[in-house]
Design an enzyme around this catalytic site. Structure first.
Site, short mmCIF file in Angstrom:
data_model
loop_
_atom_site.label_atom_id
_atom_site.label_comp_id
_atom_site.label_asym_id
_atom_site.label_seq_id
_atom_site.Cartn_x
_atom_site.Cartn_y
_atom_site.Cartn_z
N LYS A 164 43.64 -112.37 -15.76
CA LYS A 164 42.92 -113.64 -15.63
C LYS A 164 41.39 -113.47 -15.69
O LYS A 164 40.68 -114.40 -16.02
CB LYS A 164 43.32 -114.34 -14.34
CG LYS A 164 44.71 -114.96 -14.40
CD LYS A 164 44.99 -115.79 -13.17
CE LYS A 164 46.34 -116.48 -13.29
NZ LYS A 164 46.59 -117.41 -12.19
N ASP A 223 44.35 -123.60 -12.80
CA ASP A 223 44.79 -123.41 -11.41
C ASP A 223 44.02 -124.36 -10.50
O ASP A 223 44.53 -124.82 -9.47
CB ASP A 223 44.55 -121.96 -10.95
CG ASP A 223 45.59 -121.01 -11.54
OD1 ASP A 223 46.66 -121.48 -11.96
OD2 ASP A 223 45.32 -119.79 -11.59
#
Ligand code: NAP
Length: 513
Positions: A311, A347
Protein backbone atom coordinates in the site's frame (compact mmCIF):
# COMPACT_ATOMS: atom_id res chain seq x y z
CA UNK A 1 2.64 -47.13 -36.42
CA UNK A 2 1.45 -50.75 -36.59
CA UNK A 3 -0.68 -50.45 -33.46
CA UNK A 4 -2.45 -47.40 -34.81
CA UNK A 5 -3.14 -49.09 -38.13
CA UNK A 6 -4.55 -52.05 -36.23
CA UNK A 7 -7.42 -49.96 -34.85
CA UNK A 8 -10.47 -51.00 -36.82
CA UNK A 9 -11.90 -48.39 -39.12
CA UNK A 10 -14.36 -46.18 -37.39
CA UNK A 11 -16.72 -43.52 -38.67
CA UNK A 12 -15.28 -40.08 -38.01
CA UNK A 13 -16.96 -38.82 -34.85
CA UNK A 14 -18.97 -35.63 -35.00
CA UNK A 15 -16.47 -32.82 -35.30
CA UNK A 16 -16.77 -29.94 -32.87
CA UNK A 17 -15.04 -26.88 -34.21
CA UNK A 18 -12.74 -25.05 -31.78
CA UNK A 19 -15.01 -22.00 -31.81
CA UNK A 20 -17.96 -24.17 -30.79
CA UNK A 21 -16.24 -25.72 -27.79
CA UNK A 22 -17.58 -24.82 -24.34
CA UNK A 23 -15.41 -22.32 -22.50
CA UNK A 24 -14.50 -24.70 -19.70
CA UNK A 25 -12.83 -28.07 -20.03
CA UNK A 26 -12.92 -30.20 -16.88
CA UNK A 27 -10.17 -32.81 -16.46
CA UNK A 28 -11.17 -36.18 -15.02
CA UNK A 29 -8.32 -38.25 -13.59
CA UNK A 30 -8.29 -41.46 -11.54
CA UNK A 31 -6.20 -44.63 -11.28
CA UNK A 32 -9.15 -46.98 -11.88
CA UNK A 33 -11.60 -46.83 -14.78
CA UNK A 34 -14.64 -47.18 -12.54
CA UNK A 35 -13.49 -44.27 -10.42
CA UNK A 36 -12.76 -42.17 -13.53
CA UNK A 37 -16.27 -42.78 -14.84
CA UNK A 38 -17.80 -41.99 -11.43
CA UNK A 39 -15.91 -38.67 -11.42
CA UNK A 40 -17.03 -38.03 -15.00
CA UNK A 41 -20.66 -38.74 -14.06
CA UNK A 42 -20.42 -36.10 -11.37
CA UNK A 43 -18.56 -33.55 -13.51
CA UNK A 44 -21.00 -34.04 -16.41
CA UNK A 45 -23.94 -32.87 -14.29
CA UNK A 46 -22.79 -29.28 -14.74
CA UNK A 47 -20.20 -29.43 -17.56
CA UNK A 48 -20.41 -30.59 -21.14
CA UNK A 49 -16.69 -30.67 -21.98
CA UNK A 50 -14.56 -33.26 -20.17
CA UNK A 51 -10.92 -34.24 -20.56
CA UNK A 52 -10.26 -37.92 -19.80
CA UNK A 53 -6.73 -38.24 -18.45
CA UNK A 54 -6.19 -41.83 -19.57
CA UNK A 55 -2.55 -41.66 -18.51
CA UNK A 56 -3.67 -41.57 -14.86
CA UNK A 57 -5.28 -45.02 -15.28
CA UNK A 58 -3.14 -47.93 -14.11
CA UNK A 59 -4.14 -49.66 -17.40
CA UNK A 60 -5.21 -47.00 -19.89
CA UNK A 61 -6.32 -49.35 -22.69
CA UNK A 62 -8.38 -51.48 -20.30
CA UNK A 63 -10.41 -48.41 -19.29
CA UNK A 64 -11.67 -47.69 -22.79
CA UNK A 65 -14.72 -50.01 -22.86
CA UNK A 66 -16.14 -48.21 -19.78
CA UNK A 67 -15.42 -44.87 -21.44
CA UNK A 68 -17.22 -45.97 -24.61
CA UNK A 69 -20.25 -47.07 -22.58
CA UNK A 70 -20.29 -43.79 -20.68
CA UNK A 71 -20.02 -41.60 -23.79
CA UNK A 72 -22.60 -43.65 -25.73
CA UNK A 73 -25.13 -42.84 -23.02
CA UNK A 74 -24.23 -39.11 -23.15
CA UNK A 75 -24.10 -37.96 -26.74
CA UNK A 76 -24.35 -34.35 -25.60
CA UNK A 77 -20.88 -34.43 -24.04
CA UNK A 78 -17.67 -33.34 -25.73
CA UNK A 79 -14.79 -35.57 -24.70
CA UNK A 80 -11.08 -34.94 -25.02
CA UNK A 81 -8.72 -37.88 -24.49
CA UNK A 82 -5.19 -37.42 -23.17
CA UNK A 83 -2.63 -40.16 -22.50
CA UNK A 84 0.41 -38.01 -21.82
CA UNK A 85 3.78 -39.68 -21.56
CA UNK A 86 5.93 -39.31 -18.49
CA UNK A 87 8.57 -37.21 -20.23
CA UNK A 88 5.87 -34.74 -21.28
CA UNK A 89 4.60 -34.40 -17.72
CA UNK A 90 2.00 -37.22 -17.71
CA UNK A 91 1.91 -40.72 -16.23
CA UNK A 92 1.91 -42.93 -19.33
CA UNK A 93 4.98 -45.18 -19.50
CA UNK A 94 4.38 -46.77 -22.92
CA UNK A 95 5.82 -45.85 -26.31
CA UNK A 96 4.66 -43.05 -28.60
CA UNK A 97 3.08 -45.70 -30.82
CA UNK A 98 1.12 -47.04 -27.85
CA UNK A 99 0.07 -43.49 -26.89
CA UNK A 100 -1.25 -42.84 -30.41
CA UNK A 101 -3.01 -46.20 -30.47
CA UNK A 102 -4.79 -45.48 -27.18
CA UNK A 103 -5.86 -42.06 -28.42
CA UNK A 104 -7.17 -43.61 -31.65
CA UNK A 105 -9.16 -46.13 -29.62
CA UNK A 106 -10.42 -43.33 -27.40
CA UNK A 107 -11.68 -41.60 -30.56
CA UNK A 108 -13.39 -44.82 -31.50
CA UNK A 109 -14.93 -44.88 -28.02
CA UNK A 110 -16.52 -41.49 -28.69
CA UNK A 111 -13.89 -38.85 -27.85
CA UNK A 112 -14.22 -36.09 -30.44
CA UNK A 113 -10.86 -34.56 -29.45
CA UNK A 114 -7.47 -36.04 -28.58
CA UNK A 115 -4.47 -34.30 -27.01
CA UNK A 116 -0.99 -35.35 -28.09
CA UNK A 117 2.11 -33.75 -26.63
CA UNK A 118 4.48 -31.87 -28.92
CA UNK A 119 7.27 -34.33 -28.11
CA UNK A 120 5.10 -37.32 -29.03
CA UNK A 121 3.72 -35.62 -32.14
CA UNK A 122 7.27 -34.99 -33.40
CA UNK A 123 8.22 -38.60 -32.78
CA UNK A 124 5.02 -40.04 -34.24
CA UNK A 125 5.53 -38.40 -37.65
CA UNK A 126 3.17 -36.92 -40.21
CA UNK A 127 1.49 -40.16 -41.31
CA UNK A 128 0.48 -41.04 -37.74
CA UNK A 129 -0.82 -37.54 -37.10
CA UNK A 130 -2.86 -37.74 -40.30
CA UNK A 131 -4.36 -41.05 -39.22
CA UNK A 132 -5.19 -39.63 -35.80
CA UNK A 133 -6.82 -36.55 -37.30
CA UNK A 134 -8.95 -38.78 -39.51
CA UNK A 135 -10.50 -40.13 -36.33
CA UNK A 136 -10.71 -37.08 -34.09
CA UNK A 137 -9.82 -33.42 -33.87
CA UNK A 138 -6.24 -33.12 -32.72
CA UNK A 139 -4.78 -30.78 -30.12
CA UNK A 140 -0.98 -30.74 -29.93
CA UNK A 141 0.16 -29.52 -26.56
CA UNK A 142 3.35 -28.31 -24.95
CA UNK A 143 3.92 -28.08 -21.19
CA UNK A 144 6.89 -26.58 -19.36
CA UNK A 145 6.58 -27.34 -15.65
CA UNK A 146 9.73 -25.39 -14.78
CA UNK A 147 9.48 -21.86 -16.18
CA UNK A 148 8.10 -19.59 -18.90
CA UNK A 149 10.82 -19.87 -21.54
CA UNK A 150 11.58 -20.80 -25.16
CA UNK A 151 8.20 -19.54 -26.34
CA UNK A 152 9.33 -18.70 -29.88
CA UNK A 153 11.07 -22.05 -30.32
CA UNK A 154 7.96 -23.93 -29.16
CA UNK A 155 5.84 -21.95 -31.60
CA UNK A 156 8.22 -22.84 -34.46
CA UNK A 157 8.09 -26.54 -33.59
CA UNK A 158 4.29 -26.55 -33.34
CA UNK A 159 3.91 -24.65 -36.61
CA UNK A 160 5.47 -27.53 -38.54
CA UNK A 161 2.84 -29.99 -37.26
CA UNK A 162 -0.81 -30.14 -38.40
CA UNK A 163 -3.39 -29.70 -35.63
CA UNK A 164 -6.87 -28.36 -34.96
CA UNK A 165 -5.78 -26.58 -31.77
CA UNK A 166 -2.31 -25.85 -30.39
CA UNK A 167 -1.82 -25.60 -26.67
CA UNK A 168 1.08 -24.00 -24.77
CA UNK A 169 1.27 -24.08 -20.98
CA UNK A 170 4.17 -22.74 -18.93
CA UNK A 171 4.95 -22.47 -15.24
CA UNK A 172 4.74 -18.80 -14.23
CA UNK A 173 7.30 -17.49 -11.77
CA UNK A 174 6.21 -13.86 -11.94
CA UNK A 175 3.26 -11.84 -13.16
CA UNK A 176 4.92 -10.74 -16.41
CA UNK A 177 4.99 -14.40 -17.53
CA UNK A 178 1.22 -14.10 -17.96
CA UNK A 179 1.66 -11.36 -20.53
CA UNK A 180 4.23 -13.34 -22.55
CA UNK A 181 1.99 -16.40 -22.65
CA UNK A 182 -1.22 -14.51 -23.39
CA UNK A 183 0.49 -12.94 -26.41
CA UNK A 184 1.97 -16.23 -27.54
CA UNK A 185 0.82 -18.15 -30.61
CA UNK A 186 -1.54 -15.63 -32.16
CA UNK A 187 -0.13 -16.39 -35.63
CA UNK A 188 -0.24 -20.18 -35.40
CA UNK A 189 -2.24 -21.77 -38.26
CA UNK A 190 -4.99 -22.98 -35.87
CA UNK A 191 -6.46 -21.53 -32.66
CA UNK A 192 -4.29 -21.85 -29.57
CA UNK A 193 -5.03 -22.41 -25.91
CA UNK A 194 -2.32 -20.67 -23.89
CA UNK A 195 -2.04 -20.02 -20.17
CA UNK A 196 0.35 -20.33 -17.22
CA UNK A 197 0.43 -22.77 -14.33
CA UNK A 198 1.26 -21.81 -10.76
CA UNK A 199 -0.18 -19.18 -8.44
CA UNK A 200 1.54 -16.35 -10.34
CA UNK A 201 -0.08 -17.64 -13.53
CA UNK A 202 -3.67 -17.47 -12.28
CA UNK A 203 -4.58 -14.29 -14.20
CA UNK A 204 -3.80 -16.04 -17.49
CA UNK A 205 -6.22 -18.89 -16.76
CA UNK A 206 -9.03 -16.32 -16.89
CA UNK A 207 -7.60 -13.82 -19.37
CA UNK A 208 -6.72 -16.57 -21.89
CA UNK A 209 -10.32 -16.40 -23.10
CA UNK A 210 -9.96 -12.68 -23.73
CA UNK A 211 -6.71 -13.27 -25.58
CA UNK A 212 -8.33 -15.73 -27.98
CA UNK A 213 -8.14 -19.18 -26.37
CA UNK A 214 -11.31 -21.13 -27.19
CA UNK A 215 -11.42 -22.58 -23.68
CA UNK A 216 -9.63 -22.81 -20.34
CA UNK A 217 -9.36 -25.66 -17.85
CA UNK A 218 -11.15 -25.88 -14.52
CA UNK A 219 -11.31 -28.45 -11.72
CA UNK A 220 -14.70 -30.14 -11.31
CA UNK A 221 -14.81 -28.93 -7.72
CA UNK A 222 -12.66 -27.34 -5.04
CA UNK A 223 -9.95 -29.84 -4.09
CA UNK A 224 -10.03 -31.71 -7.43
CA UNK A 225 -7.42 -29.50 -9.14
CA UNK A 226 -5.08 -31.33 -11.54
CA UNK A 227 -2.59 -28.46 -11.85
CA UNK A 228 -1.24 -25.73 -9.60
CA UNK A 229 -3.24 -22.51 -9.82
CA UNK A 230 -6.26 -24.16 -11.47
CA UNK A 231 -9.62 -22.64 -10.49
CA UNK A 232 -12.69 -24.79 -9.97
CA UNK A 233 -15.72 -24.58 -12.24
CA UNK A 234 -17.91 -22.86 -9.66
CA UNK A 235 -15.32 -20.12 -9.09
CA UNK A 236 -14.85 -19.47 -12.80
CA UNK A 237 -18.56 -19.45 -13.55
CA UNK A 238 -20.01 -17.76 -10.49
CA UNK A 239 -17.22 -15.38 -9.53
CA UNK A 240 -15.32 -14.69 -12.76
CA UNK A 241 -18.28 -14.92 -15.20
CA UNK A 242 -16.13 -16.89 -17.60
CA UNK A 243 -18.98 -17.35 -20.09
CA UNK A 244 -19.25 -13.60 -20.60
CA UNK A 245 -15.59 -12.64 -21.05
CA UNK A 246 -14.83 -11.31 -24.51
CA UNK A 247 -12.27 -9.10 -26.18
CA UNK A 248 -14.05 -5.94 -24.97
CA UNK A 249 -14.02 -7.01 -21.30
CA UNK A 250 -12.19 -4.48 -19.10
CA UNK A 251 -9.72 -6.05 -16.71
CA UNK A 252 -9.21 -5.09 -13.06
CA UNK A 253 -7.48 -6.94 -10.27
CA UNK A 254 -6.08 -7.08 -6.79
CA UNK A 255 -2.36 -7.13 -6.20
CA UNK A 256 -0.52 -7.99 -3.03
CA UNK A 257 1.04 -11.01 -1.43
CA UNK A 258 -0.75 -13.25 -0.78
CA UNK A 259 -4.01 -12.61 -2.65
CA UNK A 260 -5.22 -16.17 -3.21
CA UNK A 261 -7.83 -15.95 -0.43
CA UNK A 262 -8.86 -12.35 -1.04
CA UNK A 263 -12.60 -11.72 -1.01
CA UNK A 264 -12.19 -8.75 -3.37
CA UNK A 265 -12.66 -10.82 -6.59
CA UNK A 266 -15.97 -12.12 -5.26
CA UNK A 267 -17.10 -8.65 -4.20
CA UNK A 268 -16.01 -6.67 -7.29
CA UNK A 269 -17.10 -9.30 -9.81
CA UNK A 270 -20.50 -9.40 -8.09
CA UNK A 271 -20.67 -5.63 -8.53
CA UNK A 272 -19.70 -5.79 -12.22
CA UNK A 273 -22.33 -8.45 -12.84
CA UNK A 274 -25.08 -6.60 -10.97
CA UNK A 275 -24.33 -3.27 -12.67
CA UNK A 276 -23.98 -4.90 -16.13
CA UNK A 277 -20.39 -3.71 -16.52
CA UNK A 278 -18.37 -5.77 -19.01
CA UNK A 279 -15.38 -6.19 -16.70
CA UNK A 280 -13.59 -8.91 -14.78
CA UNK A 281 -11.53 -8.61 -11.60
CA UNK A 282 -8.72 -11.12 -11.14
CA UNK A 283 -6.05 -11.93 -8.53
CA UNK A 284 -2.65 -10.46 -9.46
CA UNK A 285 -0.21 -12.10 -7.04
CA UNK A 286 2.93 -9.96 -7.23
CA UNK A 287 6.34 -10.63 -5.68
CA UNK A 288 6.94 -6.88 -5.38
CA UNK A 289 4.83 -3.79 -5.94
CA UNK A 290 6.52 -2.62 -9.15
CA UNK A 291 5.76 -5.99 -10.71
CA UNK A 292 2.05 -5.15 -10.56
CA UNK A 293 2.64 -1.77 -12.17
CA UNK A 294 4.75 -3.29 -14.94
CA UNK A 295 2.00 -5.81 -15.61
CA UNK A 296 -0.60 -3.07 -15.64
CA UNK A 297 1.36 -1.29 -18.35
CA UNK A 298 1.32 -4.43 -20.50
CA UNK A 299 -2.24 -5.64 -19.96
CA UNK A 300 -5.45 -3.81 -20.89
CA UNK A 301 -5.90 -3.15 -17.17
CA UNK A 302 -8.38 -0.43 -16.19
CA UNK A 303 -7.15 -0.31 -12.62
CA UNK A 304 -6.31 -2.42 -9.64
CA UNK A 305 -6.62 -2.68 -5.88
CA UNK A 306 -3.53 -2.83 -3.72
CA UNK A 307 -3.49 -4.83 -0.57
CA UNK A 308 -0.76 -5.66 1.97
CA UNK A 309 2.16 -5.25 1.83
CA UNK A 310 2.26 -2.84 -1.13
CA UNK A 311 0.00 0.00 0.00
CA UNK A 312 2.91 2.39 0.54
CA UNK A 313 5.39 1.04 -2.00
CA UNK A 314 3.64 2.39 -5.10
CA UNK A 315 3.16 5.95 -3.84
CA UNK A 316 6.20 7.24 -5.66
CA UNK A 317 5.82 5.12 -8.78
CA UNK A 318 2.47 6.56 -9.91
CA UNK A 319 1.80 9.55 -12.18
CA UNK A 320 -0.46 11.18 -9.62
CA UNK A 321 -1.76 10.54 -6.11
CA UNK A 322 -4.91 11.94 -4.52
CA UNK A 323 -4.13 14.52 -1.80
CA UNK A 324 -5.79 12.59 1.03
CA UNK A 325 -4.01 9.35 0.00
CA UNK A 326 -0.72 11.25 0.08
CA UNK A 327 -1.49 12.50 3.60
CA UNK A 328 -2.40 9.00 4.75
CA UNK A 329 0.78 7.77 3.08
CA UNK A 330 -0.87 4.76 1.45
CA UNK A 331 -2.87 3.91 -1.65
CA UNK A 332 -5.20 0.97 -2.11
CA UNK A 333 -6.65 1.87 -5.52
CA UNK A 334 -5.03 2.60 -8.86
CA UNK A 335 -6.91 3.81 -11.90
CA UNK A 336 -5.50 4.01 -15.40
CA UNK A 337 -6.50 7.01 -17.43
CA UNK A 338 -5.04 7.89 -20.83
CA UNK A 339 -2.12 5.56 -20.18
CA UNK A 340 -1.26 7.12 -16.81
CA UNK A 341 -1.74 5.67 -13.34
CA UNK A 342 -3.37 7.54 -10.48
CA UNK A 343 -3.60 6.44 -6.85
CA UNK A 344 -6.39 6.81 -4.28
CA UNK A 345 -7.06 5.61 -0.77
CA UNK A 346 -10.61 4.30 -0.49
CA UNK A 347 -9.96 2.92 3.01
CA UNK A 348 -10.71 6.47 4.20
CA UNK A 349 -14.20 6.35 2.63
CA UNK A 350 -14.49 2.78 3.92
CA UNK A 351 -14.18 4.11 7.48
CA UNK A 352 -16.00 7.44 7.17
CA UNK A 353 -18.97 6.09 5.18
CA UNK A 354 -20.27 3.58 7.77
CA UNK A 355 -19.73 6.15 10.57
CA UNK A 356 -21.45 8.99 8.71
CA UNK A 357 -24.41 6.70 7.98
CA UNK A 358 -24.94 6.78 11.76
CA UNK A 359 -23.76 10.16 13.00
CA UNK A 360 -22.18 13.47 12.02
CA UNK A 361 -18.46 13.44 12.81
CA UNK A 362 -17.68 17.09 13.44
CA UNK A 363 -16.43 17.65 17.01
CA UNK A 364 -17.10 14.01 17.93
CA UNK A 365 -14.62 12.58 20.42
CA UNK A 366 -13.09 9.53 18.78
CA UNK A 367 -10.65 6.90 20.08
CA UNK A 368 -8.55 5.20 17.40
CA UNK A 369 -6.75 2.05 18.55
CA UNK A 370 -3.62 1.42 16.49
CA UNK A 371 -1.23 3.54 14.45
CA UNK A 372 -0.67 1.39 11.35
CA UNK A 373 -2.05 1.78 7.84
CA UNK A 374 -5.76 1.39 8.65
CA UNK A 375 -5.42 3.66 11.69
CA UNK A 376 -3.79 6.33 9.53
CA UNK A 377 -6.75 6.20 7.12
CA UNK A 378 -9.12 6.53 10.09
CA UNK A 379 -7.21 9.36 11.77
CA UNK A 380 -6.69 11.54 8.67
CA UNK A 381 -10.26 10.86 7.48
CA UNK A 382 -11.78 11.73 10.86
CA UNK A 383 -9.63 14.83 11.18
CA UNK A 384 -10.77 15.97 7.72
CA UNK A 385 -14.35 15.89 9.12
CA UNK A 386 -13.41 17.93 12.20
CA UNK A 387 -13.49 15.08 14.73
CA UNK A 388 -11.49 15.28 17.98
CA UNK A 389 -9.24 12.23 17.55
CA UNK A 390 -7.32 10.42 20.33
CA UNK A 391 -4.84 7.70 19.36
CA UNK A 392 -3.84 4.79 21.57
CA UNK A 393 -1.21 2.38 20.28
CA UNK A 394 0.89 -0.48 21.65
CA UNK A 395 3.97 1.50 20.68
CA UNK A 396 3.21 5.00 22.05
CA UNK A 397 5.92 6.69 19.94
CA UNK A 398 4.08 5.71 16.73
CA UNK A 399 0.86 7.13 18.16
CA UNK A 400 2.63 10.40 18.95
CA UNK A 401 4.10 10.59 15.46
CA UNK A 402 0.72 10.03 13.81
CA UNK A 403 -1.00 12.48 16.16
CA UNK A 404 1.54 15.16 15.26
CA UNK A 405 1.11 14.59 11.54
CA UNK A 406 -2.70 14.63 11.66
CA UNK A 407 -3.38 17.23 14.37
CA UNK A 408 -4.73 14.56 16.72
CA UNK A 409 -4.04 13.70 20.40
CA UNK A 410 -2.64 10.63 22.07
CA UNK A 411 -3.99 8.75 25.05
CA UNK A 412 -2.34 6.11 27.21
CA UNK A 413 -3.90 2.70 27.71
CA UNK A 414 -4.22 3.20 31.48
CA UNK A 415 -6.51 6.21 30.92
CA UNK A 416 -9.05 4.32 28.78
CA UNK A 417 -11.07 2.84 31.65
CA UNK A 418 -11.92 6.35 32.89
CA UNK A 419 -12.43 8.21 29.57
CA UNK A 420 -15.66 8.40 27.56
CA UNK A 421 -15.77 8.68 23.76
CA UNK A 422 -18.51 9.07 21.20
CA UNK A 423 -16.83 6.63 18.84
CA UNK A 424 -14.18 3.92 19.10
CA UNK A 425 -12.39 2.70 15.94
CA UNK A 426 -10.34 -0.47 16.34
CA UNK A 427 -7.49 -0.68 13.81
CA UNK A 428 -5.18 -3.47 15.04
CA UNK A 429 -5.28 -7.17 14.13
CA UNK A 430 -6.20 -8.26 17.67
CA UNK A 431 -9.21 -10.62 17.52
CA UNK A 432 -8.60 -11.55 13.88
CA UNK A 433 -9.10 -15.21 12.88
CA UNK A 434 -7.81 -17.58 14.25
CA UNK A 435 -7.26 -15.73 17.56
CA UNK A 436 -10.94 -14.92 17.79
CA UNK A 437 -11.12 -14.98 21.61
CA UNK A 438 -8.80 -11.98 21.92
CA UNK A 439 -10.06 -8.47 22.50
CA UNK A 440 -7.87 -5.34 22.29
CA UNK A 441 -9.73 -3.90 25.29
CA UNK A 442 -11.13 -5.17 28.57
CA UNK A 443 -14.90 -4.69 28.88
CA UNK A 444 -14.51 -1.76 31.30
CA UNK A 445 -12.24 0.02 28.81
CA UNK A 446 -14.99 0.08 26.16
CA UNK A 447 -16.62 3.43 26.86
CA UNK A 448 -18.04 4.64 23.54
CA UNK A 449 -21.52 4.96 22.03
CA UNK A 450 -20.42 3.56 18.67
CA UNK A 451 -17.77 0.84 18.34
CA UNK A 452 -16.37 0.15 14.86
CA UNK A 453 -14.10 -2.88 14.57
CA UNK A 454 -12.19 -2.85 11.28
CA UNK A 455 -11.47 -6.58 11.65
CA UNK A 456 -14.07 -8.50 9.58
CA UNK A 457 -13.04 -12.10 10.07
CA UNK A 458 -14.82 -13.09 12.27
CA UNK A 459 -17.80 -10.83 11.66
CA UNK A 460 -18.70 -10.61 15.33
CA UNK A 461 -15.37 -10.06 17.06
CA UNK A 462 -14.83 -10.42 20.78
CA UNK A 463 -14.54 -6.60 20.97
CA UNK A 464 -17.95 -6.16 19.31
CA UNK A 465 -19.50 -8.83 21.53
CA UNK A 466 -18.29 -6.94 24.61
CA UNK A 467 -19.33 -3.57 23.16
CA UNK A 468 -22.84 -4.89 22.52
CA UNK A 469 -23.00 -6.04 26.13
CA UNK A 470 -22.11 -2.48 27.18
CA UNK A 471 -25.02 -1.18 25.08
CA UNK A 472 -22.90 0.33 22.29
CA UNK A 473 -23.99 0.52 18.66
CA UNK A 474 -21.58 -1.72 16.75
CA UNK A 475 -20.22 -1.60 13.19
CA UNK A 476 -18.46 -4.62 11.68
CA UNK A 477 -15.31 -4.52 9.57
CA UNK A 478 -17.37 -5.97 6.73
CA UNK A 479 -19.02 -2.58 6.36
CA UNK A 480 -15.59 -1.02 5.84
CA UNK A 481 -14.55 -3.74 3.41
CA UNK A 482 -17.66 -3.22 1.30
CA UNK A 483 -17.53 0.59 1.50
CA UNK A 484 -13.89 0.75 0.35
CA UNK A 485 -14.64 -1.73 -2.48
CA UNK A 486 -17.75 0.20 -3.50
CA UNK A 487 -15.68 3.38 -3.71
CA UNK A 488 -13.17 1.57 -5.94
CA UNK A 489 -16.00 0.41 -8.18
CA UNK A 490 -17.26 3.98 -8.48
CA UNK A 491 -13.80 5.38 -9.26
CA UNK A 492 -13.32 2.78 -12.01
CA UNK A 493 -16.76 2.77 -13.60
CA UNK A 494 -18.36 6.11 -12.73
CA UNK A 495 -21.52 4.16 -11.81
CA UNK A 496 -23.13 3.86 -8.39
CA UNK A 497 -21.95 0.67 -6.71
CA UNK A 498 -24.52 -2.05 -5.92
CA UNK A 499 -23.54 -2.02 -2.24
CA UNK A 500 -26.26 -4.35 -0.98
CA UNK A 501 -25.30 -7.09 -3.44
CA UNK A 502 -21.60 -6.65 -2.65
CA UNK A 503 -22.33 -6.85 1.07
CA UNK A 504 -24.45 -9.98 0.79
CA UNK A 505 -21.98 -11.77 -1.51
CA UNK A 506 -19.15 -11.32 0.99
CA UNK A 507 -21.37 -11.97 3.99
CA UNK A 508 -22.58 -15.33 2.67
CA UNK A 509 -19.03 -16.35 1.74
CA UNK A 510 -17.76 -15.45 5.24
CA UNK A 511 -20.65 -17.31 6.83
CA UNK A 512 -20.00 -20.42 4.73
CA UNK A 513 -16.29 -20.52 5.64
P1 NAP B 1 -0.58 -2.51 10.32
O1 NAP B 1 -0.24 -1.37 9.44
O2 NAP B 1 0.33 -3.67 10.41
O3 NAP B 1 -0.80 -1.92 11.80
C1 NAP B 1 -1.07 -2.75 12.87
C2 NAP B 1 -1.35 -1.91 14.11
O4 NAP B 1 -1.82 -2.80 15.09
C3 NAP B 1 -0.12 -1.21 14.69
O5 NAP B 1 -0.54 0.00 15.27
C4 NAP B 1 0.35 -2.20 15.74
O6 NAP B 1 0.99 -1.58 16.83
C5 NAP B 1 -0.96 -2.76 16.22
N1 NAP B 1 -0.80 -4.10 16.75
C6 NAP B 1 -0.41 -5.20 16.07
N2 NAP B 1 -0.44 -6.28 16.87
C7 NAP B 1 -0.88 -5.85 18.08
C8 NAP B 1 -1.12 -6.49 19.32
N3 NAP B 1 -0.90 -7.80 19.48
N4 NAP B 1 -1.56 -5.74 20.34
C9 NAP B 1 -1.77 -4.42 20.21
N5 NAP B 1 -1.55 -3.76 19.05
C10 NAP B 1 -1.11 -4.47 18.00
O7 NAP B 1 -2.00 -3.10 9.92
P2 NAP B 1 -3.23 -2.32 9.23
O8 NAP B 1 -3.12 -2.37 7.76
O9 NAP B 1 -3.38 -1.01 9.88
O10 NAP B 1 -4.47 -3.26 9.60
C11 NAP B 1 -4.90 -3.37 10.95
C12 NAP B 1 -6.16 -4.24 10.95
O11 NAP B 1 -7.22 -3.51 10.32
C13 NAP B 1 -6.00 -5.51 10.10
O12 NAP B 1 -5.61 -6.60 10.85
C14 NAP B 1 -7.38 -5.72 9.51
O13 NAP B 1 -8.07 -6.64 10.29
C15 NAP B 1 -8.05 -4.39 9.62
N6 NAP B 1 -8.35 -3.84 8.27
C16 NAP B 1 -9.61 -4.00 7.81
C17 NAP B 1 -9.96 -3.50 6.59
C18 NAP B 1 -11.37 -3.67 6.12
O14 NAP B 1 -11.63 -3.47 4.92
N7 NAP B 1 -12.30 -3.98 6.98
C19 NAP B 1 -9.01 -2.84 5.81
C20 NAP B 1 -7.71 -2.69 6.30
C21 NAP B 1 -7.40 -3.19 7.55
P3 NAP B 1 2.56 -1.25 16.86
O15 NAP B 1 2.71 0.10 16.24
O16 NAP B 1 2.90 -1.31 18.29
O17 NAP B 1 3.24 -2.33 16.05
Amino acid sequence: MALLAAVSSNPVPNRVLPEHLPRLCVPVAAAQAGEMIALAERAARSNSFLEFRLDHLSQPAAGLPKLREFLAARPELIALATCRKKQSGGYFRGSVEAECAILAKAAQAGCQWVDLSLESAERAGMAALKQLRARASLMISYHDYGATRHLAAVERRLRSLPADIYKGVWQAKRLEDNVKVLRWGADLPAPRVAFCMGEAGQPSRILALQAGSPFTYAAAMEGAETAEGQFDVAALQRIYRIEEINRATRVYGVTGHPVAHSLSPLMLNTAFRRASVNAVYVPLPARHAEEALALAAELPLGGFSITLPYKTALLRALDGVDALARQVGAINTVVRSAGKFYGYNTDVAGILGPLENRTALERKKVLVLGAGGAARAAVFGLRSRGADVHICNRTPARARQLARAAGAKTILRRELAKTDFDILVHATPVGLFPKVRQSPLATEEIRAGIVFDLVYNPLETELLRRARQRGAQVITGLEMFVAQGAEQFEIWTGKPAPRQEMYHAVLSELQSR
